[in-house]
Design a protein around this motif. Sequence first.
Motif, PDB file in Angstrom:
ATOM      1  N   ALA A 218       5.250   6.827   0.651  1.00 23.48           N
ATOM      2  CA  ALA A 218       4.562   5.295   1.381  1.00 23.48           C
ATOM      3  C   ALA A 218       3.706   5.231   0.840  1.00 23.48           C
ATOM      4  CB  ALA A 218       4.462   5.558   2.999  1.00 23.48           C
ATOM      5  N   VAL A 220       0.589   2.272   0.427  1.00 28.23           N
ATOM      6  CA  VAL A 220      -1.090   1.751   1.238  1.00 28.23           C
ATOM      7  C   VAL A 220      -0.399   1.054   2.279  1.00 28.23           C
ATOM      8  CG1 VAL A 220      -3.199   0.852   1.416  1.00 28.23           C
ATOM      9  CG2 VAL A 220      -2.748   2.465  -0.043  1.00 28.23           C
ATOM     10  N   ASP A 222       2.904  -0.447   2.693  1.00 31.68           N
ATOM     11  CA  ASP A 222       3.826   0.141   3.478  1.00 31.68           C
ATOM     12  C   ASP A 222       3.017   0.945   5.198  1.00 31.68           C
ATOM     13  OD1 ASP A 222       5.894  -0.665   2.343  1.00 31.68           O
ATOM     14  OD2 ASP A 222       5.773   2.148   1.992  1.00 31.68           O
ATOM     15  N   ILE A 223       2.079   1.784   4.889  1.00 32.81           N
ATOM     16  CA  ILE A 223       1.306   2.062   6.264  1.00 32.81           C
ATOM     17  C   ILE A 223       0.663   1.816   6.936  1.00 32.81           C
ATOM     18  CG2 ILE A 223      -0.755   3.736   6.606  1.00 32.81           C
ATOM     19  CD1 ILE A 223       0.368   5.606   4.084  1.00 32.81           C
ATOM     20  N   ASP A 224      -0.021   0.765   6.228  1.00 33.96           N
ATOM     21  CA  ASP A 224      -0.968  -0.516   6.810  1.00 33.96           C
ATOM     22  C   ASP A 224       0.466  -1.218   8.064  1.00 33.96           C
ATOM     23  OD1 ASP A 224      -3.316   0.788   6.009  1.00 33.96           O
ATOM     24  OD2 ASP A 224      -4.091  -1.319   4.957  1.00 33.96           O
ATOM     25  N   ALA A 225       1.833  -1.767   7.027  1.00 37.05           N
ATOM     26  CA  ALA A 225       2.164  -2.601   8.224  1.00 37.05           C
ATOM     27  C   ALA A 225       2.610  -2.259   8.464  1.00 37.05           C
ATOM     28  CB  ALA A 225       3.415  -2.942   6.487  1.00 37.05           C
ATOM     29  N   SER A 226       3.479  -0.788   8.590  1.00 37.51           N
ATOM     30  CA  SER A 226       4.148   0.123   9.619  1.00 37.51           C
ATOM     31  C   SER A 226       3.043   0.206  10.812  1.00 37.51           C
ATOM     32  CB  SER A 226       4.396   1.304   9.304  1.00 37.51           C
ATOM     33  OG  SER A 226       3.193   2.007   9.306  1.00 37.51           O
ATOM     34  N   ILE A 227       1.844  -0.137  10.307  1.00 35.18           N
ATOM     35  CA  ILE A 227       0.643  -0.230  11.905  1.00 35.18           C
ATOM     36  C   ILE A 227       0.800  -1.428  12.771  1.00 35.18           C
ATOM     37  CG2 ILE A 227      -1.165   0.739  12.604  1.00 35.18           C
ATOM     38  CD1 ILE A 227       0.320   2.953  12.589  1.00 35.18           C
TER      39      ILE A 227
END
Lengths: 322, 322
Positions: A218, A220, A222-227
Amino acid sequence: MPETTSAPCAPEDVRRIACIGAGVIGGGWVAHFLARGYDVTAWDPAADAEDKLRRLVAAAWPALEQIGLAEGATQDRLTIAPTLAEAVADADFVQESAPEKLELKRSLLAELAAATRPGVVIASSTSGYPMTDMQTAAEDAGRLVVGHPFNPPYLIPLVEVVGGEQTDPEAVAWASRFYDVAGKSVITMDRELPGFIANRLQEALWREALHMVANGEASVEDIDASITEGPGLRWAFMGPCLTFALAGGEGGMAHMLDHFGPSLKSPWTRLEAPELDRELRDAMVDGCREAAGDRTYADLVAARDQGVIDVLRATGRLGSTR
Amino acid sequence: MPETTSAPCAPEDVRRIACIGAGVIGGGWVAHFLARGYDVTAWDPAADAEDKLRRLVAAAWPALEQIGLAEGATQDRLTIAPTLAEAVADADFVQESAPEKLELKRSLLAELAAATRPGVVIASSTSGYPMTDMQTAAEDAGRLVVGHPFNPPYLIPLVEVVGGEQTDPEAVAWASRFYDVAGKSVITMDRELPGFIANRLQEALWREALHMVANGEASVEDIDASITEGPGLRWAFMGPCLTFALAGGEGGMAHMLDHFGPSLKSPWTRLEAPELDRELRDAMVDGCREAAGDRTYADLVAARDQGVIDVLRATGRLGSTR
């Protein structure tokens, strides 16, 4: 064996606060305490500390005005002390926010305990060290507590309060009450735990995020958007436990655990922290730079501050008595 | 080897959606699609499914009205089909939200692939199974994708889209585009990962929380407060990576990692999931019951929904084109 502390004033009567260390966290504390109407004396050994601190406070002030200043609150009530001893001389409470280095914290707290009036509670902003390990060099160590804030301390309500083996339980109680009076949301812990509570939780998430980036699973973004597009929208006002209880439908947490319990054994997270090698470091740095785009650090801080205010207001946590 | 999919219509032209399974997640999808103006046909084998589903949609409707309904959106466009085959007969898109059991998903997806018009994309709401493992029994498996939502699907924007080994990449692209058109925030993954992205992150946090409760280190209340009064306020609009970058001050993520990198080795989280024994289960159940207080399940759902709306509005995510 705890030493007995006899605080020179009640938490409600605190007027003068000493802030030791004036970086991002220490400066954030200064802004918070000024906005709540306290007299604040700051000390920081860096040559450019005063200039940086006054800029930080000035940058935070519009946000603090929006939240609502306490009566008489003004940036003019900030004094910069030339020495540590002068900073704490008249203090009713001391907040230490030095860099996160154990030896430094240990000697600084010893110095503070020696220079501060008897009974005055001294809190450390440490984000992870147990007070037991930090208070070993100090005399009169009974009034040393952890008061761990979140960034920025002038907006995020949480403070975790916990003492060390030598800490007087009354000092812990005094600090918890003081932070409450000073407008914070307090979690008082009855035992030491490395990383306290919130940092252990976000560190678990953070380690998993680092693994994903390290493995190319993933980005960065993706990770931020996933939260922010997912769980983060709920966590601003409902914690993970109650959130998961709702995922159990009308059966609540019982149904959730009985139904999804077995999936705890699924390989859904990894375990140890990844090797923070150059490649991972750079991937994280670059990903964040990309996410920031044209926005400067100041832009991002302003956006974050405005966001927190808006979320606090939206979730009914502005204008309450707390 | 992916089979070629030729969708019968473009993502923009979808009119009729079949929702298979009408529990908390499936029903949430029904509410979302109705609010976006689609015709929805639902099917669920439970005897009381229709009644429960119509109540769920009715309960969600005021929230959806507040966000803003699509033109022509009405609860009247919901049809309950007597059989699975009738539910999917005319569908332009199928969303499967059956209970999280691999064998059930596998046979249901095979049945759906057999009953649905050729080329129509079928998405599973699974919260963790790789499509590769779920599509093994299906013919025409190329149009089977994962479209993983978050609860409640009618408010939380995130959908994670990913295919399995047999999935046609065009079906993944079609599904991502469709969800985008249907008002969701899409993360398209280019590889399978157990738990996808957001669930791995929240699961890491969740495991740590369970450990803390199991060891008596923190209460459910402490854990929930540590998030809602702390990091959760930021995560509603800024993800963990960018948030931590700000913690590095003007030095950003580089400073953060260089400075705090070593603390990754600190014992700040635990590693394997705790044994979910009776004691832990009950502690979680009781803690959540206590946190809920006098509020009924419906009260909590209404409060959560209102909170998400308020946070979305507060962070500028209502009224945007997306």
